[in-house]
Design a protein around this motif. Structure first.
Motif, PDB file in Angstrom:
ATOM      1  N   PHE A  17       0.855  -1.182   0.000  1.00 12.02           N
ATOM      2  CA  PHE A  17       0.000   0.000   0.000  1.00 12.02           C
ATOM      3  C   PHE A  17       0.894   1.236   0.000  1.00 12.02           C
ATOM      4  CE2 PHE A  17       0.210  -1.311   4.491  1.00 12.02           C
ATOM      5  CZ  PHE A  17       0.606  -0.139   5.129  1.00 12.02           C
ATOM      6  N   LEU A  18       0.317   2.372  -0.363  1.00 12.72           N
ATOM      7  CA  LEU A  18       1.053   3.630  -0.444  1.00 12.72           C
ATOM      8  C   LEU A  18       0.615   4.565   0.673  1.00 12.72           C
ATOM      9  CD1 LEU A  18       0.885   4.236  -4.300  1.00 12.72           C
ATOM     10  CD2 LEU A  18       2.737   3.173  -2.994  1.00 12.72           C
ATOM     11  N   ILE A  19       1.573   5.364   1.147  1.00 15.92           N
ATOM     12  CA  ILE A  19       1.324   6.354   2.196  1.00 15.92           C
ATOM     13  C   ILE A  19       1.888   7.695   1.722  1.00 15.92           C
ATOM     14  CG2 ILE A  19       1.991   7.072   4.542  1.00 15.92           C
ATOM     15  CD1 ILE A  19       0.111   4.811   4.716  1.00 15.92           C
TER      16      ILE A  19
ATOM     17  N   THR B 272      -0.758   0.819  11.678  1.00 17.18           N
ATOM     18  CA  THR B 272      -1.212  -0.432  12.296  1.00 17.18           C
ATOM     19  C   THR B 272      -2.494  -0.949  11.665  1.00 17.18           C
ATOM     20  OG1 THR B 272      -0.251   0.372  14.366  1.00 17.18           O
ATOM     21  CG2 THR B 272      -1.693  -1.556  14.502  1.00 17.18           C
ATOM     22  N   THR B 273      -3.472  -0.098  11.494  1.00 20.07           N
ATOM     23  CA  THR B 273      -4.761  -0.525  10.947  1.00 20.07           C
ATOM     24  C   THR B 273      -4.601  -1.026   9.517  1.00 20.07           C
ATOM     25  OG1 THR B 273      -5.954   0.997  12.385  1.00 20.07           O
ATOM     26  CG2 THR B 273      -7.125   0.219  10.431  1.00 20.07           C
ATOM     27  N   LYS B 274      -3.800  -0.332   8.720  1.00 19.42           N
ATOM     28  CA  LYS B 274      -3.586  -0.762   7.334  1.00 19.42           C
ATOM     29  C   LYS B 274      -2.915  -2.130   7.283  1.00 19.42           C
ATOM     30  CE  LYS B 274      -3.444   3.660   4.955  1.00 19.42           C
ATOM     31  NZ  LYS B 274      -4.477   3.473   3.965  1.00 19.42           N
ATOM     32  N   VAL B 275      -1.927  -2.352   8.148  1.00 15.90           N
ATOM     33  CA  VAL B 275      -1.249  -3.651   8.192  1.00 15.90           C
ATOM     34  C   VAL B 275      -2.232  -4.726   8.636  1.00 15.90           C
ATOM     35  CG1 VAL B 275       0.564  -5.014   9.313  1.00 15.90           C
ATOM     36  CG2 VAL B 275       1.051  -2.676   8.551  1.00 15.90           C
ATOM     37  N   ASN B 276      -3.017  -4.435   9.652  1.00 13.39           N
ATOM     38  CA  ASN B 276      -4.008  -5.406  10.140  1.00 13.39           C
ATOM     39  C   ASN B 276      -5.035  -5.731   9.051  1.00 13.39           C
ATOM     40  OD1 ASN B 276      -4.720  -7.034  12.381  1.00 13.39           O
ATOM     41  ND2 ASN B 276      -6.500  -5.732  12.705  1.00 13.39           N
TER      42      ASN B 276
ATOM     43  N   SER C 244       5.983   3.561  -0.249  1.00 11.38           N
ATOM     44  CA  SER C 244       5.428   2.233  -0.450  1.00 11.38           C
ATOM     45  C   SER C 244       5.690   1.413   0.809  1.00 11.38           C
ATOM     46  CB  SER C 244       6.124   1.599  -1.652  1.00 11.38           C
ATOM     47  OG  SER C 244       5.724   0.275  -1.812  1.00 11.38           O
ATOM     48  N   VAL C 245       4.690   0.682   1.252  1.00 12.36           N
ATOM     49  CA  VAL C 245       4.841  -0.218   2.389  1.00 12.36           C
ATOM     50  C   VAL C 245       4.510  -1.622   1.904  1.00 12.36           C
ATOM     51  CG1 VAL C 245       4.060  -0.824   4.706  1.00 12.36           C
ATOM     52  CG2 VAL C 245       4.223   1.595   4.024  1.00 12.36           C
ATOM     53  N   ILE C 246       5.459  -2.512   2.050  1.00 11.68           N
ATOM     54  CA  ILE C 246       5.280  -3.910   1.650  1.00 11.68           C
ATOM     55  C   ILE C 246       4.977  -4.723   2.895  1.00 11.68           C
ATOM     56  CG2 ILE C 246       6.406  -5.931   0.634  1.00 11.68           C
ATOM     57  CD1 ILE C 246       8.175  -3.808  -0.914  1.00 11.68           C
ATOM     58  N   VAL C 247       3.896  -5.474   2.832  1.00  8.66           N
ATOM     59  CA  VAL C 247       3.500  -6.340   3.941  1.00  8.66           C
ATOM     60  C   VAL C 247       3.607  -7.766   3.443  1.00  8.66           C
ATOM     61  CG1 VAL C 247       1.658  -6.950   5.544  1.00  8.66           C
ATOM     62  CG2 VAL C 247       1.910  -4.563   4.789  1.00  8.66           C
ATOM     63  N   GLN C 248       4.523  -8.514   4.050  1.00 13.22           N
ATOM     64  CA  GLN C 248       4.725  -9.906   3.667  1.00 13.22           C
ATOM     65  C   GLN C 248       4.230 -10.796   4.804  1.00 13.22           C
ATOM     66  OE1 GLN C 248       8.749 -11.826   3.262  1.00 13.22           O
ATOM     67  NE2 GLN C 248       8.085 -11.831   1.115  1.00 13.22           N
TER      68      GLN C 248
END
Length: 145
Positions: free
Chosen positions: A8-10, A22-26, A138-142
């Motif tokens: 996702f982008l911030i 936190t909410t976006k990652v969750n 950019s935030v990468i969540v793996q």
């Protein structure tokens, strides 16, 4: 073991802008927790990473005092108005941002159990943009399960 990647982008303001993600990652974990056969994945690890050398991902208690204290302390330790060799080489004025980000780091790994991240009661995941201008990060969540 299986791995899922989401991104996702911030939008940031730069200059030690601290954003609670936190909410976006969750949300990414919840969305990725359903397998093709409709079973729900409840346990695993999540790695959160932001590419770039002037951005960090860490955890803090996201409250007004720390939102003020962290940039102030970092500016005392690594002042933005000092001459840095990086700036002499690249002339971009953000040598301090590179140093701050390298100390804090740009990725963390958090276990999750029963579908919830194993964060402390007052612990949130934050992105800190140290650069000297607004950015789209950019935030990468793996997710590993």
């Amino acid at each position: 073991m299986a791995v899922k990647n989401e991104k996702f982008l911030i939008q940031t303001k730069g200059f030690s802008d601290i954003i609670d993600i936190t909410t976006k990652v969750n949300d990414v974990i919840k969305k990725s927790a359903v397998r093709a056969d409709d079973t729900i994945i409840k346990n695993g690890m999540v790695h959160i990473f932001s590419p770039g050398s002037t951005v960090s991902i860490t955890t803090i208690e996201y409250e007004p005092g720390l939102l003020k204290d962290i940039p102030e302390i970092l500016n005392e330790l690594i002042p933005s108005n000092r001459d840095y060799s990086h700036d002499k080489t690249w002339h971009d004025g953000n040598g301090y941002a590179h140093i701050r980000a390298s100390i804090i780091g740009n990725g963390i790994t958090i276990p999750y159990a029963n579908g919830e991240m194993e964060l402390g009661t007052w612990q949130q995941i934050v992105l800190i943009d140290f650069d000297n201008k607004p950015r789209t990060r950019s935030v990468i969540v793996q997710i590993i399960y």
